[in-house]
Design a protein around this motif. Structure first.
Motif, short mmCIF file in Angstrom:
data_model
loop_
_atom_site.label_atom_id
_atom_site.label_comp_id
_atom_site.label_asym_id
_atom_site.label_seq_id
_atom_site.Cartn_x
_atom_site.Cartn_y
_atom_site.Cartn_z
N VAL A 59 3.26 10.39 1.11
CA VAL A 59 3.06 9.35 1.12
C VAL A 59 3.77 9.03 0.12
O VAL A 59 4.72 8.13 -0.79
N ILE A 60 3.39 9.66 -1.11
CA ILE A 60 3.88 8.91 -2.29
C ILE A 60 4.70 10.28 -3.06
O ILE A 60 5.72 9.50 -3.54
N LEU A 61 5.08 11.04 -2.37
CA LEU A 61 6.29 11.91 -1.90
C LEU A 61 7.45 11.35 -1.16
O LEU A 61 8.81 11.24 -2.05
N LEU A 62 6.95 10.74 -0.32
CA LEU A 62 8.12 9.87 0.90
C LEU A 62 8.09 8.32 -0.17
O LEU A 62 9.87 8.00 0.46
N LEU A 63 7.92 7.80 -0.40
CA LEU A 63 7.93 6.83 -0.88
C LEU A 63 8.15 6.80 -2.27
O LEU A 63 9.05 5.77 -3.75
N ALA A 64 7.99 7.84 -3.10
CA ALA A 64 8.97 7.85 -4.85
C ALA A 64 10.60 7.97 -4.58
O ALA A 64 10.64 7.05 -6.11
N PRO A 65 11.59 7.89 -3.49
CA PRO A 65 12.27 8.05 -4.13
C PRO A 65 12.83 6.27 -3.88
O PRO A 65 13.62 5.50 -4.58
N LYS A 66 12.18 5.97 -2.69
CA LYS A 66 12.02 4.68 -2.35
C LYS A 66 11.80 3.63 -3.83
O LYS A 66 12.08 2.35 -4.47
N GLY A 67 10.23 3.95 -3.95
CA GLY A 67 10.15 3.21 -5.72
C GLY A 67 11.07 3.18 -6.98
O GLY A 67 10.82 2.48 -7.58
N LEU A 68 11.28 4.54 -7.15
CA LEU A 68 12.47 4.68 -8.25
C LEU A 68 14.29 3.72 -8.11
O LEU A 68 14.19 2.88 -9.01
N ILE A 69 14.02 3.75 -6.94
CA ILE A 69 15.35 3.37 -6.51
C ILE A 69 15.27 1.22 -6.41
O ILE A 69 16.27 0.69 -7.97
N VAL A 70 14.41 1.33 -6.88
CA VAL A 70 13.67 -0.23 -6.86
C VAL A 70 13.54 -0.52 -8.50
O VAL A 70 14.23 -1.53 -8.55
N LEU A 71 12.76 0.40 -8.89
CA LEU A 71 12.66 0.37 -10.81
C LEU A 71 14.22 0.54 -10.88
O LEU A 71 14.54 -0.84 -12.43
N LEU A 72 15.24 1.19 -10.82
CA LEU A 72 16.60 0.87 -11.06
C LEU A 72 16.60 -0.35 -11.11
O LEU A 72 17.69 -0.59 -11.73
N LEU A 73 16.65 -0.99 -10.02
CA LEU A 73 17.45 -1.92 -9.46
C LEU A 73 17.07 -3.63 -9.60
O LEU A 73 17.27 -3.90 -10.53
N VAL A 74 15.69 -3.25 -10.28
CA VAL A 74 14.79 -4.08 -11.58
C VAL A 74 15.43 -3.96 -12.67
O VAL A 74 16.13 -5.02 -13.37
#
Length: 270
Positions: free
Chosen positions: A42-57
């Motif tokens: 799950v961490i591997l699957l959500l890591a790209p989404k979390g990174l994108i959210v962090l960059l957007l913020v």
């Protein structure tokens, strides 16, 4: 000294709501994926989404990283105050032009005290140190900005300056192609609107192109009196009355001083 600050485009309340919504979205995705996959997957699957959210913020809050580096102890700013005759004109309620220039200098010293040393010089036709100036008093002190700039460019003592500031009301000589200093030069104009002046102007002079030695000749000059628009009419009339009593002299500088070539006891004001 390093400083990080944010330039968000929304007020703090809306910004906090935005962060909470994104965080809640990630939590919901994590729980859904956790029901199907292991924690590591799950961490591997959500890591790209979390990174994108962090960059957007981060992009939305527009962070700025500033680095303040105080200048070296040897760095300084040179300020040149115009002390020509025209700077003695009192054309504003705050006093003469040179007085206002010195007030600007005092304010500049107060603001720059913790960042750079300020060296003060004066200039008219030439640049001189006011503390070491031993020149005799002059009735007429013209201005030569071009010569001032050449002095800054040629003097090695100014080679390490951060910049130069000129407090002046302008020059009497046209600045042609001169050597420029290797530092930034800033010019602060000191003066007022011509419509506010009570002034006399020499608009035209006519003299013979060729005259015989030791002979009399005629010089014609047009002198215009300009009364300020502001103030009462009585003040304007007082100035015109004083202008009518003004004495006009044509002088020539010689070895023994000034030689009066022409004298007129008063003017005719119409």
């Amino acid at each position: 000294m390093n400083t990080l600050y944010w330039r968000a485009h929304l007020n703090p309340v809306l910004a906090a709501v935005l962060i909470l919504v994104l965080a809640a979205w990630l939590v919901i995705l994590f729980r859904r994926q956790r029901a199907v996959h292991s924690t590591g997957r799950v961490i591997l699957l959500l890591a790209p989404k979390g990174l994108i959210v962090l960059l957007l913020v981060v992009a939305y809050f527009d962070p700025v990283w500033t680095v303040f580096k105080p200048p070296d102890e040897n760095k300084k700013i040179v300020v040149l105050v115009d002390t020509s005759s025209s700077m003695d004109v009192e054309d504003a309620p705050e006093g003469s032009r040179v007085k206002r220039a010195r007030n600007m200098l005092a304010e500049l010293k107060g603001r720059m005290r913790s960042w750079a040393d300020i060296e003060t010089l004066e200039f008219d036709l030439k640049v001189h140190d006011p503390e070491k100036d031993t020149r005799p008093g002059q009735r007429v002190r013209p201005t030569d900005l071009g010569q001032c700039l050449v002095t800054l460019a040629d003097n090695p003592n100014f080679s390490d300056c951060l910049g130069a500031v000129l407090l002046t009301d302008g020059g009497d000589e046209i600045i042609k192609s001169v050597r420029r200093p290797g530092m930034p030069v800033y010019i602060a104009g000191v003066g007022s609107e011509p419509e506010q002046w009570n002034d006399l102007a020499l608009t035209d002079i006519e003299t013979p192109t060729v005259i015989e030695e030791q002979s009399d000749y005629e010089v014609t000059a047009d002198i215009v009196a300009c009364a300020a628009d502001e103030g009462s009419g009585d003040n304007n009339n007082n100035f015109l009355k004083k202008a009518a009593r003004a004495k006009v002299r044509l002088e020539q500088r010689g070895k023994d001083g000034w030689l009066i070539l022409f004298y007129c006891p008063c003017l005719t004001v119409s």
